[in-house]
Design an enzyme around this catalytic site. Structure first.
Site, PDB file in Angstrom:
ATOM      1  N   HIS B 142       1.007  -3.682  -1.974  1.00 18.49           N
ATOM      2  CA  HIS B 142       0.561  -4.861  -1.217  1.00 18.49           C
ATOM      3  C   HIS B 142      -0.912  -5.095  -1.549  1.00 18.49           C
ATOM      4  O   HIS B 142      -1.641  -4.143  -1.846  1.00 18.49           O
ATOM      5  CB  HIS B 142       0.732  -4.520   0.262  1.00 18.49           C
ATOM      6  CG  HIS B 142       0.500  -5.636   1.219  1.00 18.49           C
ATOM      7  ND1 HIS B 142      -0.756  -6.023   1.617  1.00 18.49           N
ATOM      8  CD2 HIS B 142       1.366  -6.441   1.888  1.00 18.49           C
ATOM      9  CE1 HIS B 142      -0.649  -7.006   2.501  1.00 18.49           C
ATOM     10  NE2 HIS B 142       0.627  -7.284   2.678  1.00 18.49           N
ATOM     11  N   ASP B 219       0.193   4.227   2.171  1.00 19.44           N
ATOM     12  CA  ASP B 219       0.274   2.974   2.929  1.00 19.44           C
ATOM     13  C   ASP B 219       1.627   2.984   3.637  1.00 19.44           C
ATOM     14  O   ASP B 219       2.662   2.746   3.016  1.00 19.44           O
ATOM     15  CB  ASP B 219       0.149   1.799   1.953  1.00 19.44           C
ATOM     16  CG  ASP B 219       0.517   0.460   2.594  1.00 19.44           C
ATOM     17  OD1 ASP B 219       0.986   0.445   3.752  1.00 19.44           O
ATOM     18  OD2 ASP B 219       0.350  -0.564   1.912  1.00 19.44           O
ATOM     19  N   GLN B 222       5.180  -0.322   5.909  1.00 20.27           N
ATOM     20  CA  GLN B 222       6.628  -0.568   5.960  1.00 20.27           C
ATOM     21  C   GLN B 222       7.415   0.720   6.128  1.00 20.27           C
ATOM     22  O   GLN B 222       8.568   0.676   6.558  1.00 20.27           O
ATOM     23  CB  GLN B 222       7.111  -1.284   4.680  1.00 20.27           C
ATOM     24  CG  GLN B 222       6.465  -2.637   4.431  1.00 20.27           C
ATOM     25  CD  GLN B 222       6.843  -3.677   5.481  1.00 20.27           C
ATOM     26  OE1 GLN B 222       7.857  -3.548   6.179  1.00 20.27           O
ATOM     27  NE2 GLN B 222       6.038  -4.714   5.602  1.00 20.27           N
ATOM     28  N   LYS B 245       4.147  -3.897  12.984  1.00 14.11           N
ATOM     29  CA  LYS B 245       5.394  -3.787  12.213  1.00 14.11           C
ATOM     30  C   LYS B 245       6.321  -2.765  12.862  1.00 14.11           C
ATOM     31  O   LYS B 245       7.456  -2.587  12.452  1.00 14.11           O
ATOM     32  CB  LYS B 245       5.103  -3.356  10.776  1.00 14.11           C
ATOM     33  CG  LYS B 245       4.003  -4.183  10.138  1.00 14.11           C
ATOM     34  CD  LYS B 245       4.342  -4.655   8.776  1.00 14.11           C
ATOM     35  CE  LYS B 245       3.130  -5.232   8.093  1.00 14.11           C
ATOM     36  NZ  LYS B 245       3.370  -6.571   7.581  1.00 14.11           N
ATOM     37  N   CYS B 383       2.193 -11.234  -0.458  1.00 17.61           N
ATOM     38  CA  CYS B 383       0.944 -10.471  -0.676  1.00 17.61           C
ATOM     39  C   CYS B 383       1.138  -9.386  -1.720  1.00 17.61           C
ATOM     40  O   CYS B 383       0.557  -8.297  -1.608  1.00 17.61           O
ATOM     41  CB  CYS B 383       0.416  -9.858   0.616  1.00 17.61           C
ATOM     42  SG  CYS B 383      -0.014 -11.063   1.853  1.00 17.61           S
TER      43      CYS B 383
HETATM   44  C1  LIG Z   1       3.269  -2.524   2.356  1.00 15.59           C
HETATM   45  C2  LIG Z   1       2.223  -3.149   3.211  1.00 15.59           C
HETATM   46  N1  LIG Z   1       0.980  -2.685   3.171  1.00 15.59           N
HETATM   47  C3  LIG Z   1       0.007  -3.199   3.925  1.00 15.59           C
HETATM   48  C4  LIG Z   1       0.229  -4.251   4.770  1.00 15.59           C
HETATM   49  C5  LIG Z   1      -0.902  -4.804   5.578  1.00 15.59           C
HETATM   50  O1  LIG Z   1      -0.668  -4.626   6.918  1.00 15.59           O
HETATM   51  P1  LIG Z   1      -1.556  -5.381   8.006  1.00 15.59           P
HETATM   52  O2  LIG Z   1      -1.597  -6.816   7.604  1.00 15.59           O
HETATM   53  O3  LIG Z   1      -0.842  -5.143   9.274  1.00 15.59           O
HETATM   54  O4  LIG Z   1      -2.915  -4.750   7.973  1.00 15.59           O
HETATM   55  C6  LIG Z   1       1.511  -4.787   4.845  1.00 15.59           C
HETATM   56  C7  LIG Z   1       1.799  -5.932   5.721  1.00 15.59           C
HETATM   57  O5  LIG Z   1       1.947  -7.041   5.374  1.00 15.59           O
HETATM   58  C8  LIG Z   1       2.525  -4.227   4.043  1.00 15.59           C
HETATM   59  O6  LIG Z   1       3.770  -4.715   4.087  1.00 15.59           O
END
Ligand SMILES: Cc1ncc(COP(=O)(O)O)c(C=O)c1O
Lengths: 151, 425
Positions: B142, B219, B222, B245, B383
């Site tokens: 991401h 990370d 998910q 999430k 993203c």
């Molecule tokens: C794999 C992954 N990493 C990071 C993020 C970023 O999370 P957040 O926007 O809650 O900080 C997301 C969410 O969109 C994600 O799906």
């Protein structure tokens, strides 16, 4: 919500078979458009003789709305003056955003009137206006290396 | 219950306790947002990877903070502040249990995964990365696990190295190993890809990274909601997650970090609550985790996240996972049966995400048409632009699952996609 209001025949047709999907030879203006939200991209080139757009075409990829908007736009502005094209943009913008501008004239808009349904779909307005913003940039002769973004 | 225990229970005349059955209809009643129509159709919510809906228990916890325990934390002796502080620290303990950290002091509250990764990149990264060092990520990250590393690489002269993904959307251990060098200082990997659903082979990646002398940040945005995590069993050095999430409120998340590392790291932001004492000459920082929690945090959000974890624990995380796995298999079948639909991301180990494209229509058009049928999916690059580039597409349509989804939801998606075919085919 009636999807047929959005996806009128004209839009489906131009989305599937975009007209002027080529670059004019020669051309002396270029604009690049990018919608970061959905990845729609277009490159627009035109040949300006004096203040008349003698030829115009585009390349790019995107959703049916963005492709059809670019296609119908090229048809609408070919052979028109720059002032006419900007006027059309104003009318088109009011048509799809209801931004309180002068009441759009459906006769002037012609085929472009098919985009009237877009206003009901706020998330899709940018798809419809991307090509027009790109045209505006090309005509202004802004730095073409900085693509316009619809945000 | 082990067979021996069951026998013992039977011998004692007691019925063995059945594992809690997963009753999706009951679960659905816990989520008030499901009870609505959109465009005149019952809502079918298939966008939990973007943000999950919230159970009533979470909504009540947040409301409870604002309607009763409304006070700042760690600051006053009055009762409301004591209650707010207790709720906040109880949430820390809930996160600790959820990720199985050894100590609640290893849990730092953040705004979400993004802030957790930025914290590590700026605090640990700026202190430890040098010119020529390498940060290793994978091709399916991401943007929030790419850009923070690019920033710190720009600041320190370190380089970003990327392990590629396969046509199926998998990350192969060999491809990671081949890029581990003695200059690799940290490996930052997703547990689960939000764009493709791929589950990464974390344990062997972490072992290989440690063998090469590198730290590992996971990370878990998910992964936490769909796979769960045991940071001690994994051995990762940092683990970032987002409460929203995980069926909690937006704006609250957590970062796990090994205590020894956290103690060495400089503060991320300066301000109130992160200090021991301040004079104009010198400031002494608070102990971890408070050193990393400057300023008044999202108190209600954190307490809501704690309530979400307690909700999941009561439900049985494994039962929920099994339910989602069965739905993913069914959804894959349904989508593959529709002519002109192509699923993007076919990892063997995969959860909760169905990313797809259609010959007839652009993802953005698909999104609008299925929305008119009451079906909420996401369209775009999610993203993860490098993932889209890898497959030479600008975007996908993505249906993602939560524990409240049903086979009927998948059927509704299938019918909506048939509408897309009719319109564009
Ligand atoms: C794999 C992954 N990493 C990071 C993020 C970023 O999370 P957040 O926007 O809650 O900080 C997301 C969410 O969109 C994600 O799906």
């Amino acid at each position: 919500m009636d999807l047929r209001e959005l996806y009128q025949e004209v839009i489906l047709d131009h989305g599937k078979n975009p007209r002027n999907f080529r670059f004019p030879e020669p051309s002396n203006r270029e604009g690049q458009g990018y919608n970061p939200l959905c990845g729609d991209r277009i490159t627009l080139r035109l040949q300006l003789d004096g203040d008349v757009i003698t030829d115009v075409g585009f390349q790019g990829s995107g959703c049916a709305i963005s492709q059809a908007a670019a296609s119908t736009m090229t048809e609408a502005i070919k052979g028109r003056t720059v002032a006419d094209a900007e006027l059309l943009f104003g009318q088109f913008h009011t048509l799809v955003t209801d931004d309180g501008g002068p009441e759009p004239n459906m006769d002037t808009l012609g085929k472009l009137a098919a985009f009237a349904g877009v206003g009901e779909f706020p998330m899709r307005v940018k798809c419809a206006t991307l090509a027009w913003h790109t045209l505006h940039q090309a005509l202004e002769g802004d730095d073409a290396s900085a693509p316009v973004k619809t945000e | 219950m082990t067979p021996a225990l069951r026998q013992a229970a039977a011998a004692a005349g007691a019925e063995p306790a059945a594992p809690p059955a997963f009753d999706v209809e009951r679960v659905r009643r816990d989520f008030p947002a499901l009870d609505q129509t959109v465009h005149g159709k019952p809502l079918v919510y298939l966008d939990s990877a973007a943000t999950a809906l919230k159970p009533q228990a979470v909504i009540d916890a947040v409301t409870g903070v604002y309607s009763r325990d409304c006070a700042n934390i760690h600051r006053a002796v009055h009762l409301l502040s004591q209650r707010a502080t207790a709720g906040y620290e109880r949430a820390r303990e809930a996160v600790r249990r959820f990720v199985n950290a050894g100590s609640a002091d290893e849990i730092i509250f953040t705004r979400g995964t993004t802030e957790g990764i930025n914290l590590v990149a700026q605090s640990w990264g700026r202190a430890n990365l040098r010119e020529g060092d390498e940060v290793l990520i994978t091709g399916l990250e991401h943007h929030s696990n790419i850009v923070p590393w690019q920033l710190v690489c720009g600041q320190t002269g370190a380089h970003l190295v990327v392990a590629p993904i396969t046509d199926d959307g998998e990350v192969r251990l060999e491809d990671v190993k081949a890029r581990l060098t003695d200059r690799t200082k940290i490996v930052a990997v997703a547990q689960v890809s939000n764009a493709l659903g791929t589950v990464l082979p974390l344990r062997p990646i972490i072992d290989a990274a440690h063998d090469a002398g590198a730290l590992v940040l996971v990370d878990g945005a998910q992964g936490a909601p769909h796979v769960g995590v045991d940071v001690q069993a994994l051995g990762c050095d940092f683990y970032a997650l987002s409460g929203h999430k995980l069926y909690g409120p937006t704006g609250a998340g957590a970062l796990f970090g090994k205590r020894a590392l956290l103690e060495e790291m400089p503060p991320y932001q300066g301000g109130g609550d992160m200090i021991l004492s301040v004079t104009f000459e010198e400031t002494l920082y608070a102990e971890v985790p408070h050193k990393f929690e400057a300023g008044t945090p999202n108190i209600a959000g954190v307490i809501g996240m704690g309530a979400a974890i307690e909700y999941l624990e009561a439900l049985g995380v494994q039962a929920a996972e099994a339910h989602e796995a069965a739905l993913l298999a069914y959804g894959t079948e349904v989508l593959e049966a529709i002519p002109g639909v192509r699923i993007v991301g076919k990892a063997r180990d995969k959860v909760a995400v169905l990313s797809f494209v259609m010959d007839a229509a652009h993802p953005h058009d698909i999104g609008t048409i299925v929305d008119a049928e009451g079906v909420a999916i996401r369209t775009g690059h999610h993203c993860a632009q490098p993932v889209m580039e890898r497959y030479c597409i600008a975007a996908t349509a993505r249906a993602s699952l939560g524990l409240y989804n049903t086979r009927e939801d998948i059927d509704a998606l299938g019918r909506a996609l048939t509408r897309v075919q009719e319109m564009f085919g």
